[in-house]
Structures are given as structure tokens and as C-alpha cells.
Design an enzyme around this catalytic site. Structure first.
Site, PDB file in Angstrom:
ATOM      1  N   SER A 436       1.167  -9.672   3.192  1.00 50.11           N
ATOM      2  CA  SER A 436       2.457  -9.087   3.516  1.00 50.11           C
ATOM      3  C   SER A 436       2.810  -9.350   4.974  1.00 50.11           C
ATOM      4  O   SER A 436       1.926  -9.449   5.836  1.00 50.11           O
ATOM      5  CB  SER A 436       2.435  -7.582   3.250  1.00 50.11           C
ATOM      6  OG  SER A 436       1.420  -6.977   3.991  1.00 50.11           O
ATOM      7  N   GLU A 487       5.524 -11.039   0.635  1.00 54.90           N
ATOM      8  CA  GLU A 487       5.575  -9.849  -0.224  1.00 54.90           C
ATOM      9  C   GLU A 487       6.816  -8.981   0.009  1.00 54.90           C
ATOM     10  O   GLU A 487       6.743  -7.754  -0.063  1.00 54.90           O
ATOM     11  CB  GLU A 487       4.283  -9.015  -0.072  1.00 54.90           C
ATOM     12  CG  GLU A 487       3.030  -9.818  -0.400  1.00 54.90           C
ATOM     13  CD  GLU A 487       1.735  -9.024  -0.299  1.00 54.90           C
ATOM     14  OE1 GLU A 487       1.765  -7.793  -0.289  1.00 54.90           O
ATOM     15  OE2 GLU A 487       0.671  -9.673  -0.235  1.00 54.90           O
ATOM     16  N   CYS A 519       1.845   7.093   3.221  1.00 56.11           N
ATOM     17  CA  CYS A 519       1.750   7.731   1.909  1.00 56.11           C
ATOM     18  C   CYS A 519       1.886   6.667   0.832  1.00 56.11           C
ATOM     19  O   CYS A 519       2.511   5.640   1.048  1.00 56.11           O
ATOM     20  CB  CYS A 519       2.874   8.745   1.733  1.00 56.11           C
ATOM     21  SG  CYS A 519       2.836  10.042   2.967  1.00 56.11           S
ATOM     22  N   HIS A 698      -4.048  -1.877  11.619  1.00 55.67           N
ATOM     23  CA  HIS A 698      -3.603  -0.494  11.421  1.00 55.67           C
ATOM     24  C   HIS A 698      -3.213   0.157  12.729  1.00 55.67           C
ATOM     25  O   HIS A 698      -2.940   1.348  12.794  1.00 55.67           O
ATOM     26  CB  HIS A 698      -4.686   0.299  10.706  1.00 55.67           C
ATOM     27  CG  HIS A 698      -5.088  -0.358   9.420  1.00 55.67           C
ATOM     28  ND1 HIS A 698      -6.035  -1.356   9.384  1.00 55.67           N
ATOM     29  CD2 HIS A 698      -4.620  -0.231   8.168  1.00 55.67           C
ATOM     30  CE1 HIS A 698      -6.148  -1.796   8.135  1.00 55.67           C
ATOM     31  NE2 HIS A 698      -5.302  -1.129   7.393  1.00 55.67           N
TER      32      HIS A 698
HETATM   33  N1  GLN Z   1      -1.893  -8.572   0.026  1.00 56.56           N
HETATM   34  C1  GLN Z   1      -1.741  -7.230   0.438  1.00 56.56           C
HETATM   35  C2  GLN Z   1      -0.965  -7.166   1.737  1.00 56.56           C
HETATM   36  O1  GLN Z   1      -1.075  -8.047   2.517  1.00 56.56           O
HETATM   37  C3  GLN Z   1      -3.066  -6.549   0.640  1.00 56.56           C
HETATM   38  C4  GLN Z   1      -2.885  -5.145   1.102  1.00 56.56           C
HETATM   39  C5  GLN Z   1      -4.153  -4.322   1.152  1.00 56.56           C
HETATM   40  O2  GLN Z   1      -5.226  -4.814   1.140  1.00 56.56           O
HETATM   41  N2  GLN Z   1      -4.039  -3.029   1.234  1.00 56.56           N
HETATM   42  O3  GLN Z   1      -0.259  -6.246   2.002  1.00 56.56           O
END
Ligand code: GLN
Ligand code: ZN
Length: 767
Positions: A436, A487, A519, A698
Site C-alpha cells: 500500500s 492498493e 481501528c 508505524h
Molecule cells: N499489502 C498490505 C499493505 O501494504 C500489507 C499490510 C499488512 O501487512 N498489515 O498494506
């Protein structure tokens, strides 16, 4: 019977906390405004539980980010680098959770990982040798008083010292035992303070008691509580456990002077037997978790009453000394069904979210174990409701078993690797992202406008195509090797697939906290799963048409779809996993047929439902989870490269099993756990080519190039990478970029590529 709730969702009925906190992050609201938003949610929750007639209402279950973090802050367990940074208390709090970058301050966030067998993430406290624990703030007491002022008596909730020390990370020479004096002493202060505040009773959460415990662990538990409970100043202590059974420490628990003990009778399969096999002390009270706190189905009243009766009999206690409760905190289910007007009527009747679970509890408590002594309050609502174990579909579940052939990919990975190397001719340390790209306002707006009917499908798709063109061009410009299409069509990696598969239902407002302000809205699996139509093929094919570089097809794996949904309870999880595995397999083959050469099947939540106890893992989970994943990918040709991705877990115990998934490449979250996964990979001679994330997505922090170079060097060194194997180490961020902003993402990735190029050229020179 009495009722208790161990914790209630704190995001607010409409995710008010998320929105307020994110505004604070953007400096759009003041500290006071953020505090007021928190207070409003707490009051609403308390009022709700009071009007629904709950006997023991929790307080201090609220958190602006995470309760483990709150506990660390309460005890003063704040690493020095944060303690000394010139930040306000609130800034410091969020810096611990998310990192902080401004002026001279550049702090990495603390590590975050999954809370027991849930999808909730907690912050791992970091304990330094010279930390002395002292009571640092008044949060628990302020919240208790706040409720009292609103006329509501609550039971403050604390994470107990055993679980706290069990989950903490030790940075120096001092370990758990070394911190025992400090933690018992601060706990004595907490109890003293509770007594002074006139708090009659507190709940201490010790979920670590449901994991495998050694004799030393048990002795340590006893040591802590012998000291702490030695004088409680008249404050009654309720020990709360959840997510499993307490088989190892049961005797120790019974021997300690807790006033009341809470057991999960649903996930804690052995708890009832433990009660039967011992003389439950008749001066203690018992709380039994009988309503599922982790799933959304209404409980079946007669089965639940039977469970209550069995527990009453096993404990020998009169009903007046037994409290019924959800199996765990209600944090893991959505707040209420109120907004779910679009759900199918029959399905709706079978559902129960946190608010409805309160009603289920009070109704059951009113009826007691016999089901007839509740007078008028024994509503018919429970009696007549169709329940989760009743199948809605009229057809028997479709064939779900795998056949071994379908789960074995040929030729073996090593041979495939040679074939794929020839096909892709990637440079040393091939670089990619996890899938993404930032979900900008524009991206969300596009989906929202389609949903509101403001644009037609064609315009929606054209908009997505425009975004794809942009993101492909960006990736080419910075020199990534395996591209992604961003995505932009997905709100969520599970919801999107659920929406396109038969057997799933969706809520409007069924949000559950995953971490901090994040969430998720898990779909509900209520029927057999199958693929109705191609889901991602068009977008992948479009993206691939724009570039000579390979664009990865991007799917979510069967285990993750299952683990991040609310599953039906009438067939085993393994059968659901195989149904999904088969549906994903069809999509994989479709992508391959349409010329997609790399297909990533994300298993972000692969480990989530791993049984907490080692003895149960192989038979109850890994065996079918591995096969369900292999079922999804093993039909492809040797030259098609299968990637997978996993995040946020400690993979130490299951590294060989991850190899057994037989993917060609795997990317991991690693940067936030200090790259500790590298040692595990090396020790186990991990076979799958691997991209241990080089930076933490994150956190909004931008990793400088030099830092990334150092990270890559560490990886090369720890994994023993040479020019011969340099195609097996992938460079990528540690997870998808959807939660990040565009500018920070572009800069971070550019730094990542600059670092990669630098190291590549060094490798080439060495050669
Ligand atoms: N392919 C997803 C993304 O890039 C993987 C997300 C995840 O691992 N939580 O958002
Ligand atoms: Zn991830």
C-alpha cells in the site's frame, strides 16, 4: 448472580477518540480538548454500563493509546532517552508510542506487539537497570473519582505486576527478579493510595497466567503477590485472567489471598476441570467468563446457563458469590449494533456487540443458572434468538479438505529460485515495498464518493488508474525493483476481499481498536466462502501495462482473512481456512494467467490465533494454517514468484513453520523489534528469501540514509549474505505505507534506495 465487565471499548461509539487524537497529532486541538474527548467517552461508557445494570463497572480501562504504556508511565518505567527529552508529559506519552522527531529530538518509538492471542497491539515496556519504580501520576484515581462524581461506583482496572514484568523487555543486566522489589513496593503504594481514596475493590489483570509457566515463573508470581497482598488496607482484590486457562498456576492462585478470581470459561477450556478438581475456597468469590468477548455472536442461552451451572457446581459456591462476565475485556468487539441498519435481519438477530453483550449478561444473571428465577426481567430476547451455532445456509458446508497435491508446490524452492533468478535478473538486494501507498484524502474521497453514489464505477476506476500511474512513475523514479500498484482500491486488506467473496457480511460501524488510533472493521463470516469474481486482476494488469518492471499482484492470505474476521462458530476454523484458501487460489491462478509474474499473499496475522500454549500449537493450528496457505499458492508455475508478508509478531517459536509455507520471498516487520529476528533467521538457516523491514512504518519518523545503511549492513552481517546470496536479501519498509503521509513516505523510500545503492556498489566492488 452479579455481573462484571473487565473492560469496555474506549474508541467511542463513533471512533471519537481516534479523531480527537489524530487532530492532536496534527496540532489542530489543544491538550485540554483531547482530555475532554477522553472524558466524554469514559462517562458515556460508565453511564451505559450503569443503565444496563452491570454490577462491577471498570474504570482505568480507558487509555489514550494503550494500557501497557499507561502502566509503564504510571510506574515511571520510562527509558532515559524519553525521560530526558524536552517534551511535555503528553508529548512524551505519545513519543513512547509513536516516536518523535522535532528540532533536536529524534526518538524511536517503543516496540509494539500483539496482545496474547488477539489483534490488539500493546507497547512493550523497556526496563533499564537503574529504573526505580514510583507512582508517577493519578490517572487511575482521577478516573475513579470522575466516575464517582457522575454517581457511578467503579472498579479500577490495573495490569498486574506479573504480566507487566513477563511482557517487558530488559535492556540491561537486570531481569525480572531484579525488578521484584521495585514493583512490589510501587504496588504497595498503589494499594495504599486506593485505600486512602476509599476505593473498595480493584481488578488486577494477569493474562500472562494463561501461558505456559515454568516452576520459576509460578514461584515468581507467588513471591510478588505474597508481598503485595500482605496488607491491602481493606481494598478487595479481584484477580482477572482471560484468553485461556490457568492450568499451570492454579494451585498458586488458590493459595494466595485474592478476594475474587476471574476465569475465562470459553477460551480457557481446562478452567472448568480445574474448578472441579480442587476445593475452591468458600471465602472467595468467583467470576466466570461465559459470554464471548472476542466474537460477535449472541450466546446460546441454554448452553450458557449450563456452563454457569457447571461452574457453580464445580466451585461449590452459592450463586450469590458467582459473577458472570464476558470471557475477556470487550475491547476486542465493536461498540454497538445500533448503526447496523443495513445488515440482513436474520443475521442481525444473531449478533451481539459490546453494548448488546451487556444486555445478554444482565438477562442471564437475572435468570440464574436455572433460567427461571429472574422474574419479569428474564426477557424473551435471549430465549428466542437464533444462535451462532445454527447454520444459516441450508446447504451443508462445501468440501473443505485439502488434497496433498494441491498443497505442494513443485519443483522445490531451490530449483524455483534458479529459474526465477533467470527470469527477473534483479540486482543485488532487490528493493520493493509491501503494497500500500499512503491513503491520502484523495484516495479515501474517491471511495467515499462511489459509496455515496456521487460518481459512477467508471469514474471511480479512472481515478484509481490515475493514482496508479502516479505511483508506478514514482517507484520507477526512485529505482525500486519489484513495484506495487498501491492498493488504492482497498479500505482494508481483509475487508476488501471479504466484500468480494461469498459468505461475508459487513458492518457500517463495527470498529475495533488495533493499535493506538488505528481501528479495524473485521467482516463477519457467516456462511460458506467462495470466490464470486476476479478481485484484483484488472488493477494489477493495468499497473503492469505501464512498466517493464514486474508489478506484484497483491492478495491477503487465507489465515489472515480468517484471523481478522469474526468467524462463524458452527464449523471448525480449519474448514473456513480451506474454503478461503481455495478462493484465493483461484485469484492467484487468474493473476498468473493474466501475466502477473510476482504475487504477494500477505499473512500479516498468521501468528495471531496461534494457541498460547506450545502443546496445542501443532495440532490445533499450525498444521492446517500452513496447508491453507500452501493451498492458496501451490498451483502456480515455477517461474512465478510468490511473496508473503508478516507483521508485528515475535516469530521466534515458529520460524521453521514459516519456512514450511514454501513462499519464495517473505518480508517481515523487524525494525521495531531491534532486528532481533535476524538472529532467529540465522540460527534456523531460514530458507525463504527474506526482506526484514529496514525501517518502521508505524512511526512518522523519517529514517536518515546513514541509519538505513547501518541497518542493511547489520542484516548482511547477521544473515551471512555474500554476493552469491545477495539476491536473497530484499530491501523494503517493514509494512504497508497506507497509514503514512505522502511527503514522509517519499523521503523515507528515497533514503532507503540511496542506502541500498550505496551498499550494492560496495558489494559489487568486493566481488
Ligand atoms: N499489502 C498490505 C499493505 O501494504 C500489507 C499490510 C499488512 O501487512 N498489515 O498494506
Ligand atoms: Zn505488515
Amino acid at each position: 448472580m452479579k455481573t462484571a465487565v473487565a473492560g469496555f471499548p474506549r474508541i467511542g461509539a463513533h471512533r471519537e477518540l481516534k479523531f480527537a487524537t489524530e487532530k492532536w497529532f496534527r496540532k489542530e486541538v489543544s491538550d485540554a480538548e483531547l482530555f475532554a474527548a477522553g472524558k466524554k467517552i469514559r462517562l458515556e461508557n460508565w453511564q451505559l454500563m450503569k443503565t444496563r445494570g452491570i454490577t462491577s463497572i471498570p474504570s482505568n480501562d480507558f487509555s489514550f493509546y494503550d494500557s501497557m504504556l499507561d502502566t509503564a508511565v504510571l510506574l515511571g518505567a520510562i527509558p532515559e532517552r524519553f525521560r530526558t527529552a524536552p517534551l511535555s508529559d503528553l508529548e512524551r506519552y505519545f513519543a513512547l508510542a509513536r516516536g518523535h522527531q522535532s528540532g533536536d529530538v529524534d526518538l524511536h518509538a517503543l516496540t509494539m506487539t500483539k496482545w496474547f492471542n488477539t489483534n490488539y497491539h500493546y507497547i512493550i515496556p523497556e526496563l533499564e537497570d537503574d529504573m526505580v519504580f514510583t507512582l508517577q501520576n493519578d490517572k487511575p484515581f482521577n478516573e475513579y473519582r470522575e466516575a464517582l462524581e457522575a454517581g457511578i461506583q467503579t472498579r479500577p482496572v490495573f495490569i498486574g505486576p506479573f504480566t507487566f514484568l513477563h511482557l517487558a523487555r530488559y535492556t540491561g543486566n537486570k531481569h525480572r527478579d531484579g525488578f521484584a522489589p521495585a514493583i512490589t513496593s510501587v504496588w504497595k503504594d498503589i494499594l495504599e493510595r486506593c485505600a486512602a481514596e476509599g476505593i473498595p475493590e480493584i481488578q488486577i489483570d494477569e493474562p500472562a497466567l494463561v501461558t505456559d509457566l515454568s516452576p520459576e515463573d509460578r514461584a515468581f508470581f507467588t513471591l510478588l503477590y505474597r508481598t503485595i497482598l500482605d496488607t491491602t488496607g481493606g481494598v478487595r482484590i479481584h484477580l482477572h485472567t482471560a484468553y485461556g486457562d490457568v492450568r499451570d498456576a492454579w494451585q498458586e492462585i488458590l493459595a494466595l489471598p485474592f478476594d475474587s478470581i476471574g476465569l475465562d470459561l470459553l477460551e480457557g477450556k481446562k478452567n472448568l476441570a480445574l474448578l472441579s478438581s480442587s476445593d475452591f475456597p468458600q471465602d472467595k468469590e468467583l467470576t466466570i467468563g461465559v459470554i464471548n468477548g472476542k466474537n460477535v455472536w449472541r450466546a446460546e442461552p441454554s448452553a450458557t446457563r449450563a456452563l454457569m451451572a457447571a461452574a457453580a457446581q464445580a466451585s461449590g459456591l452459592p450463586e450469590s458469590r458467582i459473577t458472570i462476565a464476558p470471557s475477556c475485556t470487550l475491547l476486542h468487539v465493536p461498540v454497538s449494533l445500533e448503526a447496523e441498519t443495513a445488515l440482513d435481519e436474520t443475521l442481525l438477530k444473531r449478533l451481539s456487540f459490546a453494548t448488546e453483550k451487556l444486555d445478554e449478561l444482565t438477562t442471564l444473571a437475572g435468570q440464574g443458572t436455572a433460567g427461571n428465577n429472574g422474574g419479569p426481567s428474564s426477557s424473551s430476547a435471549l430465549k428466542d434468538t437464533p444462535v451462532s451455532s445454527e447454520q444459516t445456509s441450508s446447504t451443508p458446508p462445501r468440501q473443505s479438505q485439502d488434497t496433498s497435491d494441491e498443497c505442494t508446490r513443485l519443483p522445490p524452492r531451490q530449483e524455483r529460485s534458479v529459474i526465477q533468478q533467470r527470469r527477473f535478473t534483479f540486482p543485488y538486494l532487490p528493493a520493493t515495498t509491501i503494497g500500500s501507498f499512503p491513503q491520502t484524502a484523495e484516495v479515501r474521497e474517491n471511495r467515499a464518493r462511489l459509496r455515496r453514489g456521487e460518481i459512477d464505477r467508471e469514474t471511480y476506476e479512472q481515478n484509481i488508474q490515475a493514482m496508479i500511474r502516479q505511483i508506478i512513475a514514482f517507484q520507477e523514479s526512485i529505482g525500486l525493483d519489484a513495484l506495487v500498484y498501491g492498493e488504492f482500491e482497498r479500505n482494508d486488506m481483509v475487508e476488501f476481499f471479504g466484500e468480494n467473496l461469498a459468505g461475508f457480511a459487513f458492518t457500517r460501524n463495527g470498529w475495533v481498536q488495533s493499535y493506538g488510533t488505528r481501528c479495524v472493521k473485521p467482516p463477519i463470516i457467516h456462511d460458506d466462502v467462495s470466490r464470486i469474481q476476479a478481485m484484483t486482476v484488472d488493477l494489477a494488469v493495468y499497473a503492469q501495462s505501464l512498466t517493464p518492471k514486474p508489478v506484484k499482484g497483491m492478495l491477503t492470505g487465507p489465515v489472515t482473512i480468517l484471523n481478522w474476521s469474526f468467524p462463524r462458530e458452527d464449523i471448525p476454523h480449519r474448514d473456513i481456512a480451506f474454503q478461503i484458501g481455495r478462493a484465493i487460489r483461484e485469484e492467484v491462478l487468474d493473476l498468473e494467467q493474466h501475466g502477473i509474474s510476482i504475487i504477494q499473499i500477505d499473512e500479516a496475522a498468521f501468528k495471531e490465533k496461534l494457541p498460547l500454549r506450545r502443546a496445542d500449537r501443532e495440532t490445533e493450528y499450525l498444521d492446517w494454517a500452513i496447508r491453507a496457505f500452501r493451498l492458496a499458492h501451490s498451483g502456480v508455475r515455477p517461474e512465478t514468484q510468490i511473496h508473503t508478508h508478516m507483521c508485528y509478531s515475535d516469530f521466534t517459536g515458529i520460524i521453521d513453520e514459516i519456512d514450511a509455507l514454501d513462499a519464495d520471498v517473505i518480508s517481515f516487520e523487524a525494525s521495531r523489534s531491534n532486528l532481533s529476528i535476524l538472529d532467529t533467521l540465522a540460527e534456523h538457516e531460514f530458507k525463504t528469501a527474506v526482506g526484514p523491514g529496514v525501517y518502521d512504518i508505524h512511526s512518522p519518523r523519517i529514517p536518515p540514509r546513514e541509519e538505513l545503511e547501518a541497518v542493511i549492513r547489520t542484516m548482511i552481517e547477521k544473515l551471512g549474505i555474500t554476493t552469491d546470496t545477495a539476491h536473497r536479501l530484499w530491501i523494503n519498509p517493514d509494512c504497508g505505507l497506507k497509514t503514512r503521509g505522502t511527503a514522509e513516505t517519499e523521503e523515507s523510500l528515497a533514503n532507503m534506495m540511496a542506502a541500498t545503492r550505496k551498499i550494492r556498489s560496495e558489494l559489487s566492488c568486493d566481488n
